[in-house]
Every structure is written in structure tokens, then in C-alpha cells.
Design an enzyme around this catalytic site. Structure first.
Site, PDB file in Angstrom:
ATOM      1  N   LYS A   1      98.560  17.353  44.852  1.00  0.00           N
ATOM      2  CA  LYS A   1      97.958  18.629  44.447  1.00  0.00           C
ATOM      3  C   LYS A   1      96.461  18.583  44.744  1.00  0.00           C
ATOM      4  O   LYS A   1      95.751  17.670  44.299  1.00  0.00           O
ATOM      5  CB  LYS A   1      98.219  18.834  42.953  1.00  0.00           C
ATOM      6  CG  LYS A   1      98.125  20.259  42.477  1.00  0.00           C
ATOM      7  CD  LYS A   1      98.620  20.319  41.027  1.00  0.00           C
ATOM      8  CE  LYS A   1      98.569  21.714  40.464  1.00  0.00           C
ATOM      9  NZ  LYS A   1      98.849  21.696  39.011  1.00  0.00           N
TER      10      LYS A   1
HETATM   11  O1  G3P Z   1      99.926  25.559  36.467  1.00  0.00           O
HETATM   12  C1  G3P Z   1      98.610  25.865  36.162  1.00  0.00           C
HETATM   13  C2  G3P Z   1      98.377  25.732  34.737  1.00  0.00           C
HETATM   14  O2  G3P Z   1      98.455  24.426  34.289  1.00  0.00           O
HETATM   15  C3  G3P Z   1      97.265  26.504  34.178  1.00  0.00           C
HETATM   16  O3  G3P Z   1      97.821  27.134  33.125  1.00  0.00           O
HETATM   17  O4  G3P Z   1      97.835  28.289  31.007  1.00  0.00           O
HETATM   18  O5  G3P Z   1      95.982  26.657  31.553  1.00  0.00           O
HETATM   19  O6  G3P Z   1      96.110  28.868  32.689  1.00  0.00           O
HETATM   20  P1  G3P Z   1      96.875  27.767  32.018  1.00  0.00           P
END
Ligand code: G3P
Length: 217
Positions: free
Chosen positions: A87
């Protein structure tokens, strides 16, 4: 649409795997820290532990921000397990590293994507997955789902192989909307997947079937 879970929590990964619908895992440094996994050796071991639970791709994120550092880290990550996908952040050196890895047959996931232009660059660099963060766009009053629709249109125009991995999915309606828009993969919390199960008429119907069965027995 493939279902990935967005967590480094082994119990939740096991639970999703046991449900029989899990096809991969995404993680990031914040999710690792949330589980208290720190230090390079522990983080690498945790990736292998995740690979041993799930049948599918596991995204492991580099923390370097320069090309050489990303290549070095990515090669270590890719060598950990055949399920690992490297990633990389959507920055100039991340795009260069993506091109490097794709030419070597190492799979990549370009993360922190917030525009169709960034997604186009990721595809041109041969990314296996592109991760538009829909929840974080919604957080700033911008339509995250619209980005999925735009990327779908551009990728279909040119038959790019890069898979759209809808990330920062926060809830079940995001999952359903991503499926309607043709995302190839969604990654979200376990609750966003389990929410798909719920319907009051299912519960009412099942209670009635069981009650009727018990009348005759
Ligand atoms: O997959 C991306 C993720 O980990 C971010 O999610 O909820 O932190 O915006 P969030």
C-alpha cells in the site's frame, strides 16, 4: 463486489472470515496503532498473522515518503506472504514506486485518493487497487460516492484493470451504494458488513415460522 474488512483487529478479522464472505483485509498505520501493534518486527509479524486468518489480499502500508524508502519497505512487505499487497500513498514518489512494483509483478494499493485525477494517475502507474476514501470526503461535505461513480466512468472508458477499492466506508448504506455504483471492492468495519443482515421482517417471519412449527410438535 469483493468484501474486505478495514481493521488490524484479529478477532474481528476471524469473525468476518467465519461468516464466509470475507475476501481481504486492509490496514494502515493508524489501525495498527489502535490495536497497540508498534515496532517494525511486531508490525511485520501482525501482517503474517492476518494473512494466516484470511483467504485473500492483505494491504500492508509503507511509511516511507521517498521512492527509495518505499521500494525498500515494499519489497520487505511483499516478501512476507503471497497475499500481501503493498500500500503506497498517492504522492509523486508513491506513483513512481507503484510503477516500479507493477513492472516487477508486485501488487499495489494506492491509498489516500480523493480525486478522479489521482485515480487516473494510479491506473496509469499500474496499481492493482486504488483506494478512494469516501467517508473522509463525506466528513468535509463532499459527496464521496460521487467520486466512486466518476472513477468507475473513467476506468470503464479506457478498460483500466485497476480495481476500485472503496475505502473509508463507514456504514452499511455505503456498502450498498458502492455496489450499485460498480466498485470492485469495498473495505469497511465489521459492522458495515453485518448491517446487511438486518431486516425486521426477517426476524418477525422467522419467529412466526418457529412458533407455527412448535404448534404441531
Ligand atoms: O480504508 C481507509 C480507512 O482506514 C480510513 O477510514 O474511517 O479512518 O476514514 P476512516
Amino acid at each position: 463486489m469483493k468484501f474486505f474488512i478495514d481493521t488490524a483487529n484479529l478477532d474481528q478479522i476471524k469473525e468476518a472470515q467465519d461468516l464466509g464472505v470475507l475476501e481481504g483485509v486492509t490496514t494502515n498505520p493508524s489501525l495498527m496503532a489502535k490495536e497497540g501493534i508498534t515496532g517494525e518486527a511486531n508490525i511485520l509479524k501482525h501482517y503474517v498473522d492476518i494473512c494466516n486468518i484470511v483467504d485473500g489480499d492483505v494491504s500492508a502500508e509503507v511509511i516511507s515518503t521517498d521512492f527509495e524508502g518505499m521500494v525498500k519497505e515494499g519489497e520487505v512487505l511483499a516478501a512476507l506472504h503471497s497475499q500481501i499487497v503493498v500500500k503506497l500513498p498517492m504522492i509523486k514518489d508513491g506513483v513512481k514506486a507503484c510503477k516500479y512494483f507493477s513492472s516487477k509483478g508486485i501488487r499495489t494499493n494506492i491509498t489516500l485518493v480523493f480525486s478522479v485525477g489521482q485515480a487516473l494517475l494510479a491506473a496509469k502507474a499500474g496499481a492493482t487497487y486504488v483506494s478512494p476514501f469516501i467517508g473522509r470526503l463525506d466528513d468535509i461535505s463532499t459527496d464521496g460516492l460521487n467520486l466512486i461513480a466518476e472513477i468507475r466512468q473513467v476506468y470503464d472508458n479506457y478498460a483500466f484493470d485497476t480495481e476500485i477499492l472503496a475505502a473509508s466506508v463507514r456504514h452499511t448504506m455505503h456498502v450498498i451504494d458502492c455496489a450499485k455504483l460498480g466498485a470492485d471492492v469495498m473495505t469497511g468495519p465489521l459492522s458495515s458488513i453485518e448491517g446487511l443482515l438486518k431486516h425486521p421482517l426477517t426476524d418477525i417471519g422467522l419467529s412466526k415460522f418457529l412458533a407455527d412449527y412448535n404448534k404441531g410438535n
